[in-house]
Design a protein around this motif. Structure first.
Motif, PDB file in Angstrom:
ATOM      1  N   GLN A  61      43.837  41.374  34.735  1.00 55.80           N
ATOM      2  CA  GLN A  61      42.676  40.922  34.188  1.00 55.80           C
ATOM      3  C   GLN A  61      41.644  40.266  35.299  1.00 55.80           C
ATOM      4  N   LEU A  62      40.437  40.667  35.218  1.00 54.27           N
ATOM      5  CA  LEU A  62      39.289  40.416  35.888  1.00 54.27           C
ATOM      6  C   LEU A  62      38.191  39.524  35.174  1.00 54.27           C
ATOM      7  N   VAL A  63      37.772  38.378  35.986  1.00 51.76           N
ATOM      8  CA  VAL A  63      36.761  37.575  35.495  1.00 51.76           C
ATOM      9  C   VAL A  63      35.712  37.427  36.613  1.00 51.76           C
ATOM     10  N   GLU A  64      34.532  38.095  36.052  1.00 55.67           N
ATOM     11  CA  GLU A  64      33.264  37.820  37.073  1.00 55.67           C
ATOM     12  C   GLU A  64      32.620  36.516  36.846  1.00 55.67           C
ATOM     13  N   SER A  65      31.964  36.150  37.915  1.00 54.61           N
ATOM     14  CA  SER A  65      31.079  34.850  38.038  1.00 54.61           C
ATOM     15  C   SER A  65      30.198  35.020  38.748  1.00 54.61           C
ATOM     16  N   GLY A  66      28.994  34.128  38.584  1.00 53.15           N
ATOM     17  CA  GLY A  66      27.846  34.225  40.093  1.00 53.15           C
ATOM     18  C   GLY A  66      26.674  34.607  39.801  1.00 53.15           C
ATOM     19  N   GLY A  67      26.738  35.285  38.553  1.00 56.29           N
ATOM     20  CA  GLY A  67      25.201  35.953  38.217  1.00 56.29           C
ATOM     21  C   GLY A  67      24.106  34.729  37.776  1.00 56.29           C
ATOM     22  N   GLY A  68      23.017  35.424  37.950  1.00 56.29           N
ATOM     23  CA  GLY A  68      21.731  34.493  37.409  1.00 56.29           C
ATOM     24  C   GLY A  68      20.439  34.869  37.708  1.00 56.29           C
ATOM     25  N   ALA A 128      37.741  37.299  40.084  1.00 56.56           N
ATOM     26  CA  ALA A 128      38.851  36.648  40.052  1.00 56.56           C
ATOM     27  C   ALA A 128      39.810  37.597  39.224  1.00 56.56           C
ATOM     28  N   ALA A 129      41.013  37.894  40.038  1.00 52.23           N
ATOM     29  CA  ALA A 129      41.866  38.856  39.346  1.00 52.23           C
ATOM     30  C   ALA A 129      43.384  38.212  39.043  1.00 52.23           C
ATOM     31  N   SER A 130      43.967  38.597  38.098  1.00 50.85           N
ATOM     32  CA  SER A 130      45.453  38.090  37.527  1.00 50.85           C
ATOM     33  C   SER A 130      45.943  39.383  37.022  1.00 50.85           C
ATOM     34  N   GLY A 131      47.409  38.785  37.107  1.00 53.38           N
ATOM     35  CA  GLY A 131      48.276  39.966  36.601  1.00 53.38           C
ATOM     36  C   GLY A 131      48.967  40.620  37.418  1.00 53.38           C
ATOM     37  N   ASN A 165      42.632  37.399  49.713  1.00 59.49           N
ATOM     38  CA  ASN A 165      43.780  37.604  49.083  1.00 59.49           C
ATOM     39  C   ASN A 165      44.627  36.328  48.720  1.00 59.49           C
ATOM     40  N   ALA A 166      44.542  35.258  49.348  1.00 60.06           N
ATOM     41  CA  ALA A 166      45.089  33.856  48.991  1.00 60.06           C
ATOM     42  C   ALA A 166      44.471  33.511  47.750  1.00 60.06           C
ATOM     43  N   LYS A 167      43.237  33.813  47.127  1.00 56.24           N
ATOM     44  CA  LYS A 167      42.747  33.344  45.944  1.00 56.24           C
ATOM     45  C   LYS A 167      42.910  34.552  44.875  1.00 56.24           C
ATOM     46  N   ASN A 168      43.351  35.732  45.245  1.00 52.74           N
ATOM     47  CA  ASN A 168      43.109  36.985  44.552  1.00 52.74           C
ATOM     48  C   ASN A 168      41.617  36.996  44.080  1.00 52.74           C
ATOM     49  N   THR A 169      40.637  37.010  44.757  1.00 54.14           N
ATOM     50  CA  THR A 169      39.298  37.065  44.648  1.00 54.14           C
ATOM     51  C   THR A 169      38.610  37.914  45.553  1.00 54.14           C
ATOM     52  N   TYR A 220      39.167  54.129  37.337  1.00 51.01           N
ATOM     53  CA  TYR A 220      39.155  52.685  37.101  1.00 51.01           C
ATOM     54  C   TYR A 220      40.167  52.346  35.737  1.00 51.01           C
ATOM     55  N   ASN A 221      41.130  51.517  35.781  1.00 54.67           N
ATOM     56  CA  ASN A 221      41.826  51.400  34.576  1.00 54.67           C
ATOM     57  C   ASN A 221      41.695  49.868  34.050  1.00 54.67           C
ATOM     58  N   TYR A 222      41.020  48.928  34.747  1.00 61.76           N
ATOM     59  CA  TYR A 222      40.494  47.601  34.114  1.00 61.76           C
ATOM     60  C   TYR A 222      39.198  47.275  34.478  1.00 61.76           C
ATOM     61  N   TRP A 223      38.575  46.524  33.554  1.00 68.18           N
ATOM     62  CA  TRP A 223      37.301  46.233  33.820  1.00 68.18           C
ATOM     63  C   TRP A 223      37.036  44.742  33.616  1.00 68.18           C
ATOM     64  N   GLY A 224      36.198  43.979  34.206  1.00 70.54           N
ATOM     65  CA  GLY A 224      35.721  42.560  33.870  1.00 70.54           C
ATOM     66  C   GLY A 224      34.760  42.769  32.684  1.00 70.54           C
ATOM     67  N   GLN A 225      34.252  41.477  32.376  1.00 68.23           N
ATOM     68  CA  GLN A 225      33.334  41.463  31.109  1.00 68.23           C
ATOM     69  C   GLN A 225      31.803  41.508  31.688  1.00 68.23           C
ATOM     70  N   GLY A 226      31.348  41.485  32.994  1.00 68.27           N
ATOM     71  CA  GLY A 226      30.408  41.554  33.526  1.00 68.27           C
ATOM     72  C   GLY A 226      29.421  40.326  33.599  1.00 68.27           C
ATOM     73  N   THR A 227      28.782  40.386  34.465  1.00 75.57           N
ATOM     74  CA  THR A 227      27.949  39.361  34.735  1.00 75.57           C
ATOM     75  C   THR A 227      26.381  39.532  35.029  1.00 75.57           C
TER      76      THR A 227
END
Length: 124
Positions: A3-10, A23-26, A74-78, A111-118
């Motif tokens: 799972q990938l979640v982007e943030s920081g856009g604007g 941020a990655a998880s799984g 790596n400690a934050k999987n980010t 690529y196998n997995y994508w985030g939702q985009g920002t």
């Protein structure tokens, strides 16, 4: 699964900076490689920056080389994308993507997995 979640856009003025996060998880963070892509209105999604399969090198599209930097915690999987000296032509939805095998890292099909985009919008 990853799972990938982007943030920081604007919205930012030309010449400004933004930092995107992915941020990655799984799966175990070291078992896949993450890259950044972007898609502007009416255009195809294109490679921006990313890590090699071993994670020891980074690559950038010519359009962003010298202005964008990708890094990982790596400690934050980010994974981060630091974007400096932004231009109006950098306006796009930015995606992070993960691939679970070595391949042609500039190609979306690798690529196998994508985030939702920002959304990143750079005003002139």
């Amino acid at each position: 699964q990853v799972q990938l979640v982007e943030s920081g856009g604007g919205l930012v003025q030309a010449g400004g900076s933004l930092r995107l996060s992915c941020a990655a998880s799984g799966r175990t963070f070291s078992s896949y490689a993450i890259s950044w892509f972007r898609q502007a209105p009416g255009k195809e999604r294109e490679f921006v920056a990313g890590f090699t399969w071993g994670g020891d090198s980074t690559y950038y599209a010519d359009a962003v080389k010298g202005r964008f930097t990708t890094s990982r915690d790596n400690a934050k999987n980010t994974v981060y994308l630091q974007m400096n000296s932004l231009k109006p032509e950098d306006t796009a939805v930015y995606y992070c993507a993960a691939r679970i095998s070595a391949g042609r890292f500039r190609e979306r099909s690798s690529y196998n997995y994508w985030g939702q985009g920002t959304q990143v919008t750079v005003s002139s």
